[in-house]
Design a protein around this motif. Structure first.
Motif, PDB file in Angstrom:
ATOM      1  N   SER A   1      -8.808  -7.616   5.364  1.00 32.76           N
ATOM      2  CA  SER A   1     -10.613  -7.392   4.785  1.00 32.76           C
ATOM      3  C   SER A   1     -10.457  -6.888   3.614  1.00 32.76           C
ATOM      4  O   SER A   1     -10.993  -6.656   2.339  1.00 32.76           O
ATOM      5  CB  SER A   1     -11.324  -6.933   5.554  1.00 32.76           C
ATOM      6  N   ALA A   2      -9.588  -5.386   3.982  1.00 25.78           N
ATOM      7  CA  ALA A   2      -9.815  -4.158   2.436  1.00 25.78           C
ATOM      8  C   ALA A   2      -9.575  -4.478   1.303  1.00 25.78           C
ATOM      9  O   ALA A   2      -9.518  -4.181   0.068  1.00 25.78           O
ATOM     10  CB  ALA A   2      -8.738  -3.619   3.227  1.00 25.78           C
ATOM     11  N   ILE A   3      -8.196  -5.054   0.887  1.00 26.53           N
ATOM     12  CA  ILE A   3      -7.170  -5.949   0.417  1.00 26.53           C
ATOM     13  C   ILE A   3      -7.665  -7.086  -0.904  1.00 26.53           C
ATOM     14  O   ILE A   3      -8.680  -6.958  -1.788  1.00 26.53           O
ATOM     15  CB  ILE A   3      -6.167  -6.304   0.064  1.00 26.53           C
ATOM     16  N   PHE A   4      -9.132  -8.260  -0.277  1.00 27.13           N
ATOM     17  CA  PHE A   4      -9.334  -9.040  -0.149  1.00 27.13           C
ATOM     18  C   PHE A   4     -10.693  -7.885  -1.121  1.00 27.13           C
ATOM     19  O   PHE A   4     -10.968  -8.618  -2.014  1.00 27.13           O
ATOM     20  CB  PHE A   4     -10.045 -10.240   1.182  1.00 27.13           C
ATOM     21  N   GLN A   5     -11.328  -7.282  -0.455  1.00 27.03           N
ATOM     22  CA  GLN A   5     -13.055  -6.858  -1.038  1.00 27.03           C
ATOM     23  C   GLN A   5     -12.011  -5.701  -2.549  1.00 27.03           C
ATOM     24  O   GLN A   5     -12.547  -5.800  -3.307  1.00 27.03           O
ATOM     25  CB  GLN A   5     -13.086  -5.637  -0.485  1.00 27.03           C
ATOM     26  N   ILE A   6     -11.097  -5.568  -3.079  1.00 31.22           N
ATOM     27  CA  ILE A   6     -10.485  -4.700  -3.872  1.00 31.22           C
ATOM     28  C   ILE A   6      -9.335  -6.038  -5.003  1.00 31.22           C
ATOM     29  O   ILE A   6      -9.197  -5.079  -5.860  1.00 31.22           O
ATOM     30  CB  ILE A   6     -10.126  -3.382  -3.591  1.00 31.22           C
ATOM     31  N   PHE A   7      -8.975  -7.080  -4.648  1.00 37.22           N
ATOM     32  CA  PHE A   7      -8.428  -8.104  -5.432  1.00 37.22           C
ATOM     33  C   PHE A   7      -8.716  -8.480  -6.069  1.00 37.22           C
ATOM     34  O   PHE A   7      -9.898  -8.835  -7.033  1.00 37.22           O
ATOM     35  CB  PHE A   7      -7.644  -9.137  -4.050  1.00 37.22           C
ATOM     36  N   ASP A   8      -7.332  -8.234  -7.152  1.00 34.80           N
ATOM     37  CA  ASP A   8      -8.292  -9.115  -8.688  1.00 34.80           C
ATOM     38  C   ASP A   8      -7.348  -9.606  -9.358  1.00 34.80           C
ATOM     39  O   ASP A   8      -6.082  -9.899  -8.574  1.00 34.80           O
ATOM     40  CB  ASP A   8      -8.889  -8.076 -10.170  1.00 34.80           C
ATOM     41  N   GLU A   9      -6.854 -10.542 -10.792  1.00 38.48           N
ATOM     42  CA  GLU A   9      -5.873 -11.048 -11.607  1.00 38.48           C
ATOM     43  C   GLU A   9      -4.884  -9.771 -11.734  1.00 38.48           C
ATOM     44  O   GLU A   9      -3.516 -10.553 -12.064  1.00 38.48           O
ATOM     45  CB  GLU A   9      -6.468 -12.430 -12.192  1.00 38.48           C
ATOM     46  N   ASN A  10      -5.132  -8.895 -11.727  1.00 43.29           N
ATOM     47  CA  ASN A  10      -4.369  -7.872 -12.544  1.00 43.29           C
ATOM     48  C   ASN A  10      -3.998  -7.302 -11.475  1.00 43.29           C
ATOM     49  O   ASN A  10      -2.805  -6.159 -11.415  1.00 43.29           O
ATOM     50  CB  ASN A  10      -5.681  -6.743 -13.470  1.00 43.29           C
ATOM     51  N   VAL A  11      -3.304  -7.590  -9.914  1.00 40.67           N
ATOM     52  CA  VAL A  11      -2.749  -6.653  -9.149  1.00 40.67           C
ATOM     53  C   VAL A  11      -1.778  -7.326  -9.542  1.00 40.67           C
ATOM     54  O   VAL A  11      -0.717  -8.850  -9.392  1.00 40.67           O
ATOM     55  CB  VAL A  11      -3.208  -7.157  -7.246  1.00 40.67           C
ATOM     56  N   GLU A  12      -0.448  -6.022  -9.211  1.00 36.69           N
ATOM     57  CA  GLU A  12       1.081  -6.615  -9.193  1.00 36.69           C
ATOM     58  C   GLU A  12       1.883  -5.633  -7.831  1.00 36.69           C
ATOM     59  O   GLU A  12       2.794  -6.810  -7.204  1.00 36.69           O
ATOM     60  CB  GLU A  12       1.859  -5.410  -9.791  1.00 36.69           C
ATOM     61  N   LYS A  13       1.049  -4.822  -6.690  1.00 39.15           N
ATOM     62  CA  LYS A  13       1.817  -4.867  -6.108  1.00 39.15           C
ATOM     63  C   LYS A  13       0.740  -4.114  -4.736  1.00 39.15           C
ATOM     64  O   LYS A  13      -0.185  -3.872  -5.048  1.00 39.15           O
ATOM     65  CB  LYS A  13       2.505  -3.257  -5.615  1.00 39.15           C
ATOM     66  N   ILE A  14       1.347  -4.638  -3.660  1.00 35.83           N
ATOM     67  CA  ILE A  14      -0.473  -4.346  -2.165  1.00 35.83           C
ATOM     68  C   ILE A  14       0.379  -3.523  -1.257  1.00 35.83           C
ATOM     69  O   ILE A  14       1.746  -3.610  -1.431  1.00 35.83           O
ATOM     70  CB  ILE A  14      -0.537  -6.189  -1.220  1.00 35.83           C
ATOM     71  N   LEU A  15      -0.237  -2.457  -0.873  1.00 37.68           N
ATOM     72  CA  LEU A  15      -0.193  -1.798   0.199  1.00 37.68           C
ATOM     73  C   LEU A  15      -0.751  -1.607   1.191  1.00 37.68           C
ATOM     74  O   LEU A  15      -2.100  -1.684   1.351  1.00 37.68           O
ATOM     75  CB  LEU A  15      -0.293  -0.061  -0.322  1.00 37.68           C
ATOM     76  N   ILE A  16      -0.707  -2.193   2.104  1.00 38.46           N
ATOM     77  CA  ILE A  16      -1.369  -2.345   3.410  1.00 38.46           C
ATOM     78  C   ILE A  16      -0.705  -1.047   4.809  1.00 38.46           C
ATOM     79  O   ILE A  16       0.094  -0.713   4.654  1.00 38.46           O
ATOM     80  CB  ILE A  16      -1.523  -2.856   4.225  1.00 38.46           C
ATOM     81  N   THR A  17      -1.818  -0.337   4.922  1.00 30.85           N
ATOM     82  CA  THR A  17      -1.268   0.383   6.068  1.00 30.85           C
ATOM     83  C   THR A  17      -0.830   0.704   7.197  1.00 30.85           C
ATOM     84  O   THR A  17      -1.655  -0.738   8.010  1.00 30.85           O
ATOM     85  CB  THR A  17      -2.344   1.661   5.732  1.00 30.85           C
ATOM     86  N   ALA A  18      -0.043   1.603   8.095  1.00 28.96           N
ATOM     87  CA  ALA A  18      -0.023   0.993   9.887  1.00 28.96           C
ATOM     88  C   ALA A  18      -0.654   2.578   9.923  1.00 28.96           C
ATOM     89  O   ALA A  18      -0.198   3.481   9.979  1.00 28.96           O
ATOM     90  CB  ALA A  18       1.394   0.554  10.016  1.00 28.96           C
ATOM     91  N   SER A  19      -0.983   2.258  11.700  1.00 26.99           N
ATOM     92  CA  SER A  19      -0.593   3.038  12.693  1.00 26.99           C
ATOM     93  C   SER A  19       0.533   3.814  12.792  1.00 26.99           C
ATOM     94  O   SER A  19       0.662   5.664  13.127  1.00 26.99           O
ATOM     95  CB  SER A  19      -1.975   2.981  13.750  1.00 26.99           C
ATOM     96  N   GLY A  20       1.484   2.943  13.221  1.00 27.97           N
ATOM     97  CA  GLY A  20       2.440   3.449  13.946  1.00 27.97           C
ATOM     98  C   GLY A  20       2.840   2.860  15.287  1.00 27.97           C
ATOM     99  O   GLY A  20       3.266   2.796  16.167  1.00 27.97           O
ATOM    100  N   GLY A  21       1.095   3.204  15.973  1.00 27.74           N
ATOM    101  CA  GLY A  21       0.726   3.050  17.342  1.00 27.74           C
ATOM    102  C   GLY A  21       1.118   4.157  18.440  1.00 27.74           C
ATOM    103  O   GLY A  21       1.111   5.339  17.651  1.00 27.74           O
ATOM    104  N   ALA A  22       1.076   3.878  20.008  1.00 23.11           N
ATOM    105  CA  ALA A  22       1.731   4.570  20.057  1.00 23.11           C
ATOM    106  C   ALA A  22       3.172   5.166  20.586  1.00 23.11           C
ATOM    107  O   ALA A  22       3.238   7.125  21.005  1.00 23.11           O
ATOM    108  CB  ALA A  22       1.003   4.173  21.938  1.00 23.11           C
ATOM    109  N   ILE A  23       3.681   4.811  19.991  1.00 30.03           N
ATOM    110  CA  ILE A  23       5.287   5.111  19.645  1.00 30.03           C
ATOM    111  C   ILE A  23       5.153   6.254  18.423  1.00 30.03           C
ATOM    112  O   ILE A  23       6.830   7.415  18.363  1.00 30.03           O
ATOM    113  CB  ILE A  23       6.159   4.174  20.096  1.00 30.03           C
ATOM    114  N   ARG A  24       4.526   6.125  17.666  1.00 28.36           N
ATOM    115  CA  ARG A  24       4.859   7.542  16.252  1.00 28.36           C
ATOM    116  C   ARG A  24       5.216   8.217  17.192  1.00 28.36           C
ATOM    117  O   ARG A  24       5.981   9.590  16.050  1.00 28.36           O
ATOM    118  CB  ARG A  24       4.029   6.622  15.515  1.00 28.36           C
TER     119      ARG A  24
END
Length: 350
Positions: free
Chosen positions: A133-156
Motif C-alpha cells: 500500500s505504501a509503495i502504491f501510494q507513492i509509485f509513479d512511472e519514474n521509479v527505478e528501485k523499490i525499498l520495503i522494510t522489515a521488522s525482523g520479527g521476534a528473533i531480531r
C-alpha cells in the motif's frame, strides 16, 4: 451519496476485523457479505452488528458457497483476506463479481501472480499489505528501485535462535497479527512473499529490503532523477485497509503521526545467516513453480513448528529443500494446485 457495497473474505481474522472497524468509521460503505472460518460466535456477532445480508462459513451460512454469496451481492469491493492457499481460490472467484479487489491474501500473487493480473483485466487491484500500500501510494512511472522494510520479527534481538519456542516467536515486536504470519515474520519468509508481491504488482525486480525496528517507514521509491519518496507513518493496518476501500480519496480520519526523530529512521542490513529462507525466496522471484512450493512448504513447516514437532531453524530448511525438488512450468490454476499438492507431500516427509 450511493453506498458502496463490501464483501469481506476472512471476516473474523485480523484484517477482517480491522476492515469492519474502518467501515464503522467511514460514511457510505455497507458490508453486504462475509465469509469466515470456524469462529461461529464472532461470525454471528458480525452478522448481527453490521446487518449483513449474506454469510458463509462451515459453521453458519445462509448461502451454499462463497461463489453464491458473491453472485448474490455483486459487491463494489471485495476485501480478500482469507489466509493461506485456501485464499487463492476465493480470490479468483471474487474477481468475477466485483469492480475492486482489495487484496490482503498474499498467496494469490505469490502462487498465481501472472494469472491473477490477467484475470483482473477489468477489475481494480489495490494492495492491502502495509508495505505494498505504501509503495502504491507513492509509485509513479519514474521509479527505478523499490525499498520495503522489515521488522525482523521476534528473533531480531536473539543470537541463538535454534531453540526458540512458539511462545517466544509469537511475541512480535511491532505488529499484532495471526500466528502464521507472525512466525513468517521471524523467518522473514513473509518478507520474501512481499518481495514477490511487489515484483508482480509494480513489475520491477529491483527491490531492496532493510530491517527497520520501529516500522514507521513502510517503503520508499527511488526515482530516476535522484529523488527518494518515503512513506512514513505508524504501523497501523487500518490505514492501508481504509486506503484500499476509499482510493483515490482519503476518507479515514486518523490525526496521529510519528515524530521526525532519529530512532524512527534506523535501518540495518538483513542477515543471510539468520534469515536464509528470505534470501532463497528473493532468488526464485521469477520461478512460479518454486514460488508455489515455497508457500506450500512454509504452511506445512509453520504448522509443524506451532505443534512443537520441529525446531524453529528447521522451518527454513524444510522450505528450501522442498523447493529444490520442484521444477516445472505453471500454465493455469490447475498446475498451481498440482504443484502445491506435490510440495506439501514432500514437505510432510522431512
Amino acid at each position: 451519496m450511493v453506498e458502496k457495497t463490501v464483501v469481506i473474505l476472512g471476516a473474523t481474522g485480523s484484517i477482517g476485523i480491522q476492515t469492519l472497524d474502518v467501515i464503522k468509521k467511514l460514511k457510505g460503505y455497507k458490508v453486504t457479505g462475509v465469509v469466515f472460518g470456524q469462529n461461529k460466535k464472532l461470525g454471528e456477532k458480525i452478522v448481527k452488528e453490521y446487518n449483513v445480508n449474506f454469510y458463509y462459513s462451515q459453521v453458519l451460512s445462509n448461502v451454499s458457497s462463497i461463489e453464491e454469496l458473491l453472485e448474490k451481492t455483486t459487491p463494489d469491493i471485495v476485501v480478500a483476506a482469507i489466509p493461506g492457499f485456501n485464499g487463492v481460490i476465493s480470490t479468483f472467484q471474487a474477481i468475477k463479481f466485483t469492480k475492486r479487489l482489495a487484496l490482503a491474501t498474499k498467496e494469490a500473487l505469490v502462487c498465481a501472480g501472472p494469472l491473477l493480473k490477467k484475470a483482473c483485466k477489468d477489475v481494480e487491484l489495490i494492495p492491502v499489505d502495509s508495505e505494498h500500500s505504501a509503495i502504491f501510494q507513492i509509485f509513479d512511472e519514474n521509479v527505478e528501485k523499490i525499498l520495503i522494510t522489515a521488522s525482523g520479527g521476534a528473533i531480531r534481538e536473539y543470537d541463538n535462535i535454534e531453540n526458540l519456542t512458539p511462545k517466544e516467536i509469537l511475541k512480535h515486536p511491532v505488529w499484532n497479527m495471526g500466528q502464521k504470519i507472525t512466525v513468517d515474520s521471524s523467518t522473514m519468509i513473509n518478507k520474501a512473499f512481499e518481495v514477490i508481491e511487489a515484483y508482480e504488482l509494480f513489475e520491477l525486480d529491483t527491490i531492496d529490503v532493510l530491517i527497520h525496528p520501529t516500522g514507521t517507514v513502510h517503503g520508499a521509491v527511488f526515482l530516476k532523477d535522484g529523488t527518494v519518496k518515503i512513506h512514513f507513518g505508524f504501523p497501523d493496518m487500518k490505514i492501508p485497509i481504509s486506503y484500499a476501500l476509499t482510493y483515490p480519496k482519503r476518507m479515514y480520519i486518523n490525526l496521529n503521526w510519528p515524530e521526525f526523530k532519529g530512532e524512527n529512521f534506523i535501518f540495518t542490513e538483513v542477515s543471510e545467516e539468520k534469515y536464509p529462507a528470505f534470501f532463497y525466496g528473493k532468488k526464485i522471484i521469477k520461478d512460479l513453480a518454486k514460488r508455489v512450493a515455497f508457500n506450500a512448504a512454509d504452511e506445512v513447516a509453520v504448522n509443524m513448528f506451532l505443534e512443537s514437532k520441529i525446531k524453529f531453524h528447521n522451518i527454513s530448511k524444510i522450505v528450501i529443500d522442498t523447493c529444490e525438488k520442484i521444477n516445472g512450468k505453471i500454465r493455469d490454476l490447475e498446475d498451481v494446485f498440482e504443484v502445491d499438492k506435490l510440495a506439501r507431500q514432500i514437505a510432510n516427509n522431512f
